[in-house]
Design a protein around this motif. Structure first.
Motif, PDB file in Angstrom:
ATOM      1  N   TYR A   1     -33.320 -30.404  27.911  1.00  0.00           N
ATOM      2  CA  TYR A   1     -32.075 -29.761  28.335  1.00  0.00           C
ATOM      3  C   TYR A   1     -31.611 -28.704  27.339  1.00  0.00           C
ATOM      4  O   TYR A   1     -30.774 -27.869  27.669  1.00  0.00           O
ATOM      5  CB  TYR A   1     -30.982 -30.810  28.553  1.00  0.00           C
TER       6      TYR A   1
ATOM      7  N   THR B   1     -26.702 -24.955  28.556  1.00  0.00           N
ATOM      8  CA  THR B   1     -26.287 -26.314  28.204  1.00  0.00           C
ATOM      9  C   THR B   1     -25.031 -26.299  27.351  1.00  0.00           C
ATOM     10  O   THR B   1     -24.083 -27.052  27.611  1.00  0.00           O
ATOM     11  CB  THR B   1     -27.416 -27.055  27.468  1.00  0.00           C
TER      12      THR B   1
ATOM     13  N   GLY C   1     -22.110 -25.051  29.369  1.00  0.00           N
ATOM     14  CA  GLY C   1     -21.808 -26.069  30.365  1.00  0.00           C
ATOM     15  C   GLY C   1     -21.030 -27.229  29.774  1.00  0.00           C
ATOM     16  O   GLY C   1     -20.069 -27.725  30.367  1.00  0.00           O
ATOM     17  N   MET C   2     -21.427 -27.653  28.584  1.00  0.00           N
ATOM     18  CA  MET C   2     -20.713 -28.750  27.916  1.00  0.00           C
ATOM     19  C   MET C   2     -19.300 -28.315  27.505  1.00  0.00           C
ATOM     20  O   MET C   2     -18.361 -29.096  27.600  1.00  0.00           O
ATOM     21  CB  MET C   2     -21.494 -29.218  26.677  1.00  0.00           C
TER      22      MET C   2
ATOM     23  N   MET D   1     -16.961 -28.151  30.765  1.00  0.00           N
ATOM     24  CA  MET D   1     -17.061 -29.253  31.722  1.00  0.00           C
ATOM     25  C   MET D   1     -15.735 -29.582  32.394  1.00  0.00           C
ATOM     26  O   MET D   1     -15.716 -30.161  33.468  1.00  0.00           O
ATOM     27  CB  MET D   1     -17.619 -30.505  31.065  1.00  0.00           C
TER      28      MET D   1
ATOM     29  N   GLY E   1     -18.645 -25.532  34.288  1.00  0.00           N
ATOM     30  CA  GLY E   1     -19.462 -26.363  33.413  1.00  0.00           C
ATOM     31  C   GLY E   1     -20.401 -27.269  34.190  1.00  0.00           C
ATOM     32  O   GLY E   1     -21.574 -27.405  33.853  1.00  0.00           O
ATOM     33  N   HIS E   2     -19.898 -27.880  35.240  1.00  0.00           N
ATOM     34  CA  HIS E   2     -20.736 -28.750  36.062  1.00  0.00           C
ATOM     35  C   HIS E   2     -21.840 -27.963  36.753  1.00  0.00           C
ATOM     36  O   HIS E   2     -22.968 -28.441  36.873  1.00  0.00           O
ATOM     37  CB  HIS E   2     -19.878 -29.493  37.098  1.00  0.00           C
TER      38      HIS E   2
ATOM     39  N   LEU F   1     -24.559 -27.124  34.145  1.00  0.00           N
ATOM     40  CA  LEU F   1     -25.355 -28.301  33.810  1.00  0.00           C
ATOM     41  C   LEU F   1     -26.249 -28.717  34.972  1.00  0.00           C
ATOM     42  O   LEU F   1     -27.351 -29.225  34.757  1.00  0.00           O
ATOM     43  CB  LEU F   1     -24.445 -29.444  33.373  1.00  0.00           C
TER      44      LEU F   1
ATOM     45  N   VAL G   1     -29.237 -26.439  34.754  1.00  0.00           N
ATOM     46  CA  VAL G   1     -30.134 -26.881  33.676  1.00  0.00           C
ATOM     47  C   VAL G   1     -30.915 -28.119  34.109  1.00  0.00           C
ATOM     48  O   VAL G   1     -32.111 -28.241  33.830  1.00  0.00           O
ATOM     49  CB  VAL G   1     -29.342 -27.149  32.377  1.00  0.00           C
ATOM     50  N   GLY G   2     -30.264 -29.038  34.804  1.00  0.00           N
ATOM     51  CA  GLY G   2     -30.952 -30.238  35.265  1.00  0.00           C
ATOM     52  C   GLY G   2     -32.071 -29.928  36.248  1.00  0.00           C
ATOM     53  O   GLY G   2     -33.176 -30.493  36.154  1.00  0.00           O
TER      54      GLY G   2
END
Length: 78
Positions: free
Chosen positions: A17, A38, A41-42, A45, A50-51, A54, A57-58
């Motif tokens: 990640y 990442t 995104g963190m 959030m 942010g979500h 992420l 990235v996932g």
């Protein structure tokens, strides 16, 4: 110069990640982009952005499950 596919997958699994496996395979630009997604995104959030970052990235991390062996084994670099 070929990189270790086994090490690339270990990096993918534990630090994927953050894009560390991409940097190891010589794809520094996309690795830094993954790291930036990442981190931002963190940091964001608490809002929807942010979500979304992420989630991107996932999905990217899962796609790299199939791409990492080729990146580590290829001699051609971008």
């Amino acid at each position: 110069m070929q990189k270790s596919v086994a090490l690339a997958y270990v990096l993918w699994f534990f630090l994927g990640y953050l894009g560390i496996h991409r940097m190891y395979c010589g794809r520094v630009g996309s690795g830094v982009a993954m790291l930036a997604f990442t981190v931002f995104g963190m940091l964001t959030m608490s809002i929807v952005v942010g979500h979304l970052l992420l989630m991107i990235v996932g999905i990217w991390w899962l796609i790299d499950l199939f791409l990492t062996a080729g990146m580590a084994g290829s001699t051609w670099r971008r």
